[in-house]
Enzyme design. Structure first.
Site, PDB file in Angstrom:
ATOM      1  N   GLY A  12      96.478  19.419  30.392  1.00 51.42           N
ATOM      2  CA  GLY A  12      97.874  19.801  30.463  1.00 51.42           C
ATOM      3  C   GLY A  12      98.008  21.299  30.667  1.00 51.42           C
ATOM      4  N   ASP A  13      99.231  21.750  30.922  1.00 49.46           N
ATOM      5  CA  ASP A  13      99.543  23.180  31.068  1.00 49.46           C
ATOM      6  C   ASP A  13      98.923  23.817  32.307  1.00 49.46           C
ATOM      7  OD1 ASP A  13     100.993  23.454  28.499  1.00 49.46           O
ATOM      8  OD2 ASP A  13      99.027  23.100  27.609  1.00 49.46           O
ATOM      9  N   LYS A  16     101.995  22.015  36.580  1.00 53.70           N
ATOM     10  CA  LYS A  16     102.631  20.937  37.348  1.00 53.70           C
ATOM     11  C   LYS A  16     104.076  21.273  37.704  1.00 53.70           C
ATOM     12  CE  LYS A  16     101.700  17.984  34.072  1.00 53.70           C
ATOM     13  NZ  LYS A  16     100.883  18.902  33.248  1.00 53.70           N
ATOM     14  N   HIS A  43     107.008  21.928  31.166  1.00 48.66           N
ATOM     15  CA  HIS A  43     106.666  22.393  32.502  1.00 48.66           C
ATOM     16  C   HIS A  43     107.534  23.603  32.840  1.00 48.66           C
ATOM     17  CE1 HIS A  43     105.309  18.000  33.523  1.00 48.66           C
ATOM     18  NE2 HIS A  43     104.656  18.531  32.512  1.00 48.66           N
ATOM     19  N   GLN A 222     101.438  15.875  30.643  1.00 49.58           N
ATOM     20  CA  GLN A 222     100.133  16.080  30.006  1.00 49.58           C
ATOM     21  C   GLN A 222      99.027  16.157  31.079  1.00 49.58           C
ATOM     22  OE1 GLN A 222     102.075  13.140  28.377  1.00 49.58           O
ATOM     23  NE2 GLN A 222     103.161  14.936  27.656  1.00 49.58           N
ATOM     24  N   ALA A 291     103.501  25.204  15.726  1.00 55.05           N
ATOM     25  CA  ALA A 291     103.370  24.603  14.394  1.00 55.05           C
ATOM     26  C   ALA A 291     102.681  23.250  14.457  1.00 55.05           C
ATOM     27  CB  ALA A 291     104.749  24.476  13.760  1.00 55.05           C
ATOM     28  N   ASP A 325      95.752  34.611  40.194  1.00 51.21           N
ATOM     29  CA  ASP A 325      95.735  36.033  39.854  1.00 51.21           C
ATOM     30  C   ASP A 325      95.070  36.313  38.503  1.00 51.21           C
ATOM     31  OD1 ASP A 325      97.741  34.713  38.509  1.00 51.21           O
ATOM     32  OD2 ASP A 325      99.216  36.321  38.691  1.00 51.21           O
ATOM     33  N   THR A 392      98.765  29.113  43.859  1.00 53.84           N
ATOM     34  CA  THR A 392      99.826  29.981  43.371  1.00 53.84           C
ATOM     35  C   THR A 392      99.235  31.005  42.408  1.00 53.84           C
ATOM     36  OG1 THR A 392     100.414  28.735  41.374  1.00 53.84           O
ATOM     37  CG2 THR A 392     101.390  27.995  43.438  1.00 53.84           C
ATOM     38  N   ASP A 393      99.956  32.130  42.281  1.00 54.93           N
ATOM     39  CA  ASP A 393      99.535  33.083  41.256  1.00 54.93           C
ATOM     40  C   ASP A 393     100.664  33.327  40.270  1.00 54.93           C
ATOM     41  OD1 ASP A 393     101.084  34.708  42.975  1.00 54.93           O
ATOM     42  OD2 ASP A 393      99.329  35.688  43.812  1.00 54.93           O
ATOM     43  N   SER A 394     101.542  34.289  40.503  1.00 54.92           N
ATOM     44  CA  SER A 394     102.567  34.623  39.521  1.00 54.92           C
ATOM     45  C   SER A 394     103.561  33.482  39.355  1.00 54.92           C
ATOM     46  CB  SER A 394     103.306  35.892  39.939  1.00 54.92           C
ATOM     47  OG  SER A 394     104.024  35.684  41.126  1.00 54.92           O
TER      48      SER A 394
END
Length: 407
Positions: A12-13, A16, A43, A222, A291, A325, A392-394
């Site tokens: 995940g992360d 997407k 997302h 995910q 948390a 990047d 992609t970067d930024s």
């Protein structure tokens, strides 16, 4: 007409939302279809003008005016959906609910599911499985245990049946977990009635109309390495995170399989992360210690784990690579584990005991042979055997690499 399925080939992360936003910006898209997960998705999309939203249940094409369809495989949380719609309105999306349709057969998450999820995770202490604390897994588990009585989106159209089913959730989960931190039944019924009046609820035929009308982008939640059957049990999600749900919904319609990876491998929370390297300096704008999820962890590109994700999916047509990047000069690619594995064996769907043994093996191993390629995009193509078509970067800039998607 070819549709596109976007799946994260990590934990995940990977980006997407960014990828879906770019796909919706570059061509006409009929709808973004969510095909797994629920309110625990996060997302992040940042527009060039600085507007930012963390998409959970709304599709990541919403800033572009692209409608969202929540399929029957999504766990729908009306309270979280209302909060998300309010934030979208605050950043310039006029009447977000007008862009939303929901399959009547989708499961409804309730405050009691959320509270039970948190209670169970607290009881695990240091042995937490890892959770976003939003009750998505609890909702799925309840649906499996009580399939004829689990609240579904269509139940909001029948107030007596809805009240009865919500009361049953409250009573059963309270009996098994003790007193739960949740509002009174009447308050929940009132919120779900407001949800009924705000959204458009459709039957299973609606998606077929969308697919026939134009190109759809299927947005996964995910990552494949968290899959309910093929992830490192028990540090997984109660959701099928591969292309499988989307392909079921497509019912034979043509679609390209787009896998998303970062230039480095991350994991949010507990579970094996073989290439983790705490010395890496990789700032993160939108992920941190939570948390419930725990720490956001960074590591070298785990070619072994990402190959496994490709294998579990039965192949991928093309890749999108994000965070080009990433600037730490120590960042590299891991081609092999210290136990000699260059590929992780794929088990049998449903054999969770085997997946738990795999978890124990991965917990005890480390990365070996990390190297720094001159061209990360070309090297990622080579180690995964899949062409990169988007990079992609930024978070808010344009795509820095774009090739034709593989037919």
């Amino acid at each position: 007409m070819t549709h596109t399925i976007v799946v994260d080939l990590g934990y995940g992360d990977a980006g997407k939302g960014r990828v879906v936003d770019l796909l919706c910006a570059e061509s006409d898209v009929e709808a973004v279809v969510r095909f797994n997960g629920g309110a625990q998705a996060a997302h992040n999309v940042v527009l060039p003008d600085g507007r930012h939203h963390t998409f959970a249940q709304f599709g990541s094409g919403t800033f572009r005016g692209v409608p969202t369809h929540l399929s029957r495989f999504v766990v729908v949380d009306p309270l979280a959906l209302a909060a998300e719609a309010a934030h979208l309105a605050s950043v310039g999306v006029r009447d977000p609910f007008r862009l939303l349709t929901i399959d009547a057969d989708a499961l409804l998450a309730t405050p009691w599911h959320r509270a039970a999820n948190r209670a169970r995770e607290r009881c695990r202490g240091a042995g937490r499985h890892g959770s976003c604390g939003l009750g998505v897994g609890e909702t799925v588990a309840y649906g499996l245990a009580h399939p004829a009585e689990a609240p579904r989106v269509g139940d909001v159209l029948d107030p007596p049946r809805l009240r009865s089913r919500l009361a049953a959730v409250r009573d059963r989960l309270t009996a098994s977990n003790g007193p739960l931190d949740a509002p009174p039944l009447d308050d929940v019924v009132a919120v779900f009635a407001a949800f009924r009046d705000a959204v458009t609820i459709v039957d299973s035929g609606h998606l077929g109309g969308l697919l026939a009308s134009g190109r759809c982008v299927f947005e996964g939640a995910q990552g494949v390495l968290l899959d309910e059957w093929f992830g490192w049990h028990p540090h997984t999600t109660w959701s099928t995170t591969t292309f499988a749900n989307a392909e079921t919904l497509l019912a034979g319609a043509r679609a390209e399989r787009l896998g998303v990876v970062r230039t480095y491998t991350t994991r949010h929370g507990a579970g094996p992360h073989v290439t983790e390297d705490r010395a890496l300096d990789l700032p993160e704008r939108h992920n941190g210690t939570g948390a419930w999820q725990g720490e956001f962890r960074r590591g070298h590109f785990d070619a072994v784990a990402h190959r496994y994700a490709v294998d579990v999916c039965g192949g991928v047509d093309a890749l999108a690579v994000t965070h080009l990047d990433a600037a730490d000069p120590a960042l590299g690619i891991c081609p092999e584990y210290a136990n000699g594995w260059t590929r992780i064996p794929v088990g049998t769907r449903g054999d969770l005991a085997a997946q738990e043994r795999l978890t124990n093996t991965l917990t005890g191993t480390t990365a070996r042979g990390v190297y720094r390629p001159a061209d990360r995009v070309t090297e990622i193509e080579a180690v995964l055997g899949v062409p990169v078509v988007l990079g992609t970067d930024s978070p808010s800039g344009p795509a820095v690499l774009r090739r034709a998607l593989v037919p």
